[in-house]
Design a protein around this motif. Structure first.
Motif, PDB file in Angstrom:
ATOM      1  N   LEU A  43       0.866  -1.180   0.066  1.00 34.76           N
ATOM      2  CA  LEU A  43      -0.226  -0.013   0.179  1.00 34.76           C
ATOM      3  C   LEU A  43       0.796   1.158  -0.018  1.00 34.76           C
ATOM      4  O   LEU A  43       0.529   2.119  -0.699  1.00 34.76           O
ATOM      5  CB  LEU A  43      -0.980  -0.103   1.316  1.00 34.76           C
ATOM      6  CG  LEU A  43      -1.970   1.076   1.297  1.00 34.76           C
ATOM      7  CD1 LEU A  43      -2.994   1.111   0.374  1.00 34.76           C
ATOM      8  CD2 LEU A  43      -2.642   1.207   2.699  1.00 34.76           C
ATOM      9  N   ASP A  85       2.298   1.670  -3.653  1.00 31.42           N
ATOM     10  CA  ASP A  85       1.173   2.024  -4.257  1.00 31.42           C
ATOM     11  C   ASP A  85       0.991   3.576  -4.263  1.00 31.42           C
ATOM     12  O   ASP A  85       0.938   4.569  -5.156  1.00 31.42           O
ATOM     13  CB  ASP A  85      -0.064   1.294  -4.270  1.00 31.42           C
ATOM     14  CG  ASP A  85      -0.157   0.032  -4.937  1.00 31.42           C
ATOM     15  OD1 ASP A  85       0.689  -0.030  -6.154  1.00 31.42           O
ATOM     16  OD2 ASP A  85      -0.741  -0.983  -4.560  1.00 31.42           O
ATOM     17  N   GLY A  86       0.883   3.999  -3.023  1.00 32.52           N
ATOM     18  CA  GLY A  86       0.535   5.290  -2.685  1.00 32.52           C
ATOM     19  C   GLY A  86       1.712   6.311  -2.923  1.00 32.52           C
ATOM     20  O   GLY A  86       1.636   7.382  -3.404  1.00 32.52           O
ATOM     21  N   THR A 100       4.023   5.971  -5.320  1.00 37.73           N
ATOM     22  CA  THR A 100       4.569   5.841  -6.961  1.00 37.73           C
ATOM     23  C   THR A 100       3.245   6.544  -7.536  1.00 37.73           C
ATOM     24  O   THR A 100       2.313   6.215  -7.792  1.00 37.73           O
ATOM     25  CB  THR A 100       4.779   4.509  -7.398  1.00 37.73           C
ATOM     26  OG1 THR A 100       5.275   3.691  -6.339  1.00 37.73           O
ATOM     27  CG2 THR A 100       5.654   4.650  -8.631  1.00 37.73           C
ATOM     28  N   LEU A 143       0.988   7.831 -10.608  1.00 35.24           N
ATOM     29  CA  LEU A 143       0.260   6.979 -11.930  1.00 35.24           C
ATOM     30  C   LEU A 143       0.231   5.499 -11.456  1.00 35.24           C
ATOM     31  O   LEU A 143      -0.420   4.858 -12.498  1.00 35.24           O
ATOM     32  CB  LEU A 143       0.753   7.519 -13.039  1.00 35.24           C
ATOM     33  CG  LEU A 143       0.903   8.775 -13.476  1.00 35.24           C
ATOM     34  CD1 LEU A 143       1.511   9.101 -14.747  1.00 35.24           C
ATOM     35  CD2 LEU A 143      -0.693   9.281 -13.771  1.00 35.24           C
ATOM     36  N   GLN A 144       0.490   4.951 -10.579  1.00 33.67           N
ATOM     37  CA  GLN A 144       0.525   3.524 -10.340  1.00 33.67           C
ATOM     38  C   GLN A 144      -0.891   3.084  -9.742  1.00 33.67           C
ATOM     39  O   GLN A 144      -1.576   3.612  -9.052  1.00 33.67           O
ATOM     40  CB  GLN A 144       1.464   2.997  -9.140  1.00 33.67           C
ATOM     41  CG  GLN A 144       2.001   1.890  -9.373  1.00 33.67           C
ATOM     42  CD  GLN A 144       3.194   1.438 -10.177  1.00 33.67           C
ATOM     43  OE1 GLN A 144       3.865   0.782  -9.836  1.00 33.67           O
ATOM     44  NE2 GLN A 144       3.545   2.365 -11.049  1.00 33.67           N
ATOM     45  N   PRO A 145      -1.503   2.113 -10.551  1.00 32.26           N
ATOM     46  CA  PRO A 145      -2.902   1.701 -10.052  1.00 32.26           C
ATOM     47  C   PRO A 145      -2.756   0.856  -8.673  1.00 32.26           C
ATOM     48  O   PRO A 145      -1.847   0.101  -8.452  1.00 32.26           O
ATOM     49  CB  PRO A 145      -3.219   0.400 -11.058  1.00 32.26           C
ATOM     50  CG  PRO A 145      -2.165   0.096 -11.887  1.00 32.26           C
ATOM     51  CD  PRO A 145      -0.927   1.372 -11.684  1.00 32.26           C
ATOM     52  N   LEU A 146      -3.736   1.634  -7.895  1.00 30.82           N
ATOM     53  CA  LEU A 146      -3.787   0.825  -6.626  1.00 30.82           C
ATOM     54  C   LEU A 146      -4.064  -0.658  -6.401  1.00 30.82           C
ATOM     55  O   LEU A 146      -4.759  -1.035  -7.325  1.00 30.82           O
ATOM     56  CB  LEU A 146      -4.829   1.627  -5.842  1.00 30.82           C
ATOM     57  CG  LEU A 146      -4.917   1.297  -4.249  1.00 30.82           C
ATOM     58  CD1 LEU A 146      -3.781   1.797  -3.558  1.00 30.82           C
ATOM     59  CD2 LEU A 146      -6.155   1.594  -3.650  1.00 30.82           C
ATOM     60  N   GLY A 147      -3.160  -1.466  -5.837  1.00 34.33           N
ATOM     61  CA  GLY A 147      -3.406  -2.663  -5.799  1.00 34.33           C
ATOM     62  C   GLY A 147      -2.363  -3.700  -6.447  1.00 34.33           C
ATOM     63  O   GLY A 147      -2.004  -4.766  -5.919  1.00 34.33           O
ATOM     64  N   LEU A 148      -1.369  -2.976  -7.411  1.00 35.51           N
ATOM     65  CA  LEU A 148      -0.543  -3.580  -8.012  1.00 35.51           C
ATOM     66  C   LEU A 148       0.439  -3.900  -7.103  1.00 35.51           C
ATOM     67  O   LEU A 148       0.868  -5.130  -7.029  1.00 35.51           O
ATOM     68  CB  LEU A 148      -0.006  -2.485  -9.140  1.00 35.51           C
ATOM     69  CG  LEU A 148       1.182  -3.055 -10.221  1.00 35.51           C
ATOM     70  CD1 LEU A 148       0.857  -4.328 -10.965  1.00 35.51           C
ATOM     71  CD2 LEU A 148       1.732  -2.187 -11.054  1.00 35.51           C
ATOM     72  N   MET A 208       0.616  -3.892  -3.989  1.00 35.77           N
ATOM     73  CA  MET A 208       0.051  -4.788  -2.849  1.00 35.77           C
ATOM     74  C   MET A 208       0.139  -6.093  -3.189  1.00 35.77           C
ATOM     75  O   MET A 208       0.499  -6.900  -2.317  1.00 35.77           O
ATOM     76  CB  MET A 208      -1.406  -4.349  -2.354  1.00 35.77           C
ATOM     77  CG  MET A 208      -1.551  -3.275  -1.344  1.00 35.77           C
ATOM     78  SD  MET A 208      -3.176  -2.910  -1.313  1.00 35.77           S
ATOM     79  CE  MET A 208      -3.459  -3.684   0.041  1.00 35.77           C
ATOM     80  N   GLU A 209      -0.622  -6.595  -4.214  1.00 31.78           N
ATOM     81  CA  GLU A 209      -0.852  -7.981  -4.537  1.00 31.78           C
ATOM     82  C   GLU A 209       0.650  -8.445  -4.853  1.00 31.78           C
ATOM     83  O   GLU A 209       0.969  -9.628  -4.435  1.00 31.78           O
ATOM     84  CB  GLU A 209      -1.589  -8.022  -6.159  1.00 31.78           C
ATOM     85  CG  GLU A 209      -1.911  -9.242  -6.518  1.00 31.78           C
ATOM     86  CD  GLU A 209      -2.775 -10.008  -5.615  1.00 31.78           C
ATOM     87  OE1 GLU A 209      -3.530  -9.365  -4.892  1.00 31.78           O
ATOM     88  OE2 GLU A 209      -2.823 -11.379  -5.606  1.00 31.78           O
TER      89      GLU A 209
END
Lengths: 170, 289
Positions: free
Chosen positions: A59, A62-63, A65, A67-72, A74-75
């Protein structure tokens, strides 16, 4: 308490990492600090806390970076976290080189996971070639940070933990 | 009797840990400008740390540079001095040349009636908080510091004055915005050669090609000369019109799309990774309630 401490440590390191490497002029090869942080947490936290920590780290990335899609991340970090403990059990990891090696293996695995996630779930043009191109130097760089981050964590941990004397005086 | 928690996550927790981020990724990955309360919360959570650590790294870097200079003085002062003098002369010449070229471009833009040139738009300064250099996106995160209470609308052009176009706002969270750089692989900008009427489209090429863009035009135009300046055409109303993008660096065009189109290489005037401050080109200022 350890989870909170490690989360704060991860937050500070991840926030510092990117501007530090930009100052040095090598922003493309900023190492993946999630790997050394996971390796430290694997030995300090229990199963659930460890996986939860992986989610927190993802998280944060993701926060941080743009333009990064949230969850990328994290997963990706959670999947890598699932591989950390079996790898540490399977391989006889000892000394400086041992940790560098584990870091390299996990970084390559992490890049492969990223590749799959991007291919399956992220729309828009992605530079898949770049992932392969930077995979090895990036993994070596990430591997090299494992002992450094570990030493830093141990150093801070040793200073932060109350000794017998301070406990006696409290 | 109460069972003591062993610390081993159950199957449900395992499933949740895998599926929740996967669902988030499925939603947010569908489009580059997809955002939600959660993604905004993640930005708000990490922003203070990034700002503090960024400032710390910058001042640390400056301090280290100063220290190295002080150390170097004792060793080889005269040689360093003459070398710096030569560099200074070179840079002075280069700066004069750039100034002259910018003045020419400014005059041309004014003559063409570009709105950017006549200063009718509002330029709002913003500070670069972080950059994305990975294989997924080429982007910047910026934040307006003053005046406070301004929200950044999406699709706002971002420039670095006076060098030219930096990118476009894709997502915004209050006074913070994520900017897609013009060299991002997903970036498409309607553009034209300054002083001529040759319209085309500029595409980003990603990090691999470092600081270069592709400019594609139809083959029925005269060849474009090396050194020509590329500006935004304003078509599609996404980018403000008349902002300098870069300079054509290829000697001649490369055939593209079965000879129907010609491709030129363009080098932006901006070095994206050295940007510290940028400007947002706003039509009107949008005040927060």
């Amino acid at each position: 308490m350890q989870l909170l401490w490690l989360s704060l440590f991860g937050y500070v390191l991840l926030a510092l990492e990117s501007p530090l490497f930009e100052q040095m002029g090598i922003p493309l090869y900023t190492p993946d600090l999630a790997i050394p942080l996971l390796l430290i947490a694997a030995r300090k936290l229990e199963d659930f806390s460890f996986l939860f920590y992986a989610a927190i780290l993802g998280l944060f990335i993701d926060g941080m970076t743009p333009l990064q899609p949230l969850g990328l991340n994290m997963e990706r970090v959670i999947i890598v976290a699932y591989a950390v403990r079996p790898l540490l059990t399977a391989l006889p990891v000892r000394g400086f080189l041992g940790y560098v090696g584990v870091g390299i293996i996990l970084s390559i695995f992490s890049d492969l996971v990223l590749l799959v996630l991007l291919k399956l779930l992220v729309a828009g043009p992605v530079q898949y070639g770049l992932i392969f191109e930077r995979m090895i130097p990036y993994a070596i760089l990430t591997g090299a940070t494992v002992p450094l981050v570990e030493a830093l964590a141990n150093w801070i941990w040793a200073r932060g933990r109350p000794t017998k004397d301070t406990m006696f005086h409290q | 009797m109460r069972r003591r928690y062993s610390g081993r996550p159950s199957t449900i927790i395992h499933a949740l840990l895998i599926l929740v981020p996967l669902t988030l990724l499925h939603y947010h990955g569908a489009h580059v400008n997809r955002e939600s309360t959660l993604s905004r919360a993640a930005v708000y959570l990490t922003l203070p740390g990034q700002k503090t650590m960024g400032a710390l790294a910058r001042s640390g870097g400056e301090l280290a540079n100063d220290y190295l200079v002080i150390l170097g003085v004792d060793f080889d002062l005269r040689r360093r001095y003459s070398k710096l003098n030569k560099e200074h002369e070179k840079l002075q010449l280069l700066m004069n040349d750039v100034k002259r070229r910018l003045e020419v471009q400014q005059r041309r833009a004014t003559m063409c009636g570009f709105t950017f040139a006549d200063g009718s738009r509002k330029l709002v300064p913003a500070r670069v908080i972080s950059r994305s250099t990975g294989p997924v996106n080429q982007g910047l995160r910026i934040q307006i510091e003053a005046p406070s209470g301004i929200t950044i609308p999406k699709d706002t052009s971002v420039i670095a004055y006076p060098a030219g176009l930096v990118g476009i706002v894709i997502r915004s969270t209050g006074n913070t915005a994520d900017v897609q750089l013009i060299n991002d692989k997903g970036s498409t900008i309607p553009a034209q050669i300054s002083g001529t009427n040759i319209p085309g489209t500029t595409y980003g090429t990603g990090t691999r090609a470092k600081n270069s863009l592709k400019f594609i035009v139809t083959a029925d135009h005269d060849p474009i000369k090396k050194g020509s300046t590329l500006v935004t055409s304003g078509h599609g109303n996404r980018y403000s019109k008349g902002i300098i993008i870069g300079e054509v660096t290829s000697e001649r065009g490369r055939q593209a799309a079965a000879g129907v189109k010609v491709e030129y290489t363009v080098s932006p005037y901006i070095r994206f990774w050295q940007l510290e401050e940028v400007f947002l080109v706003l039509e009107t200022l949008v005040e927060e309630d």
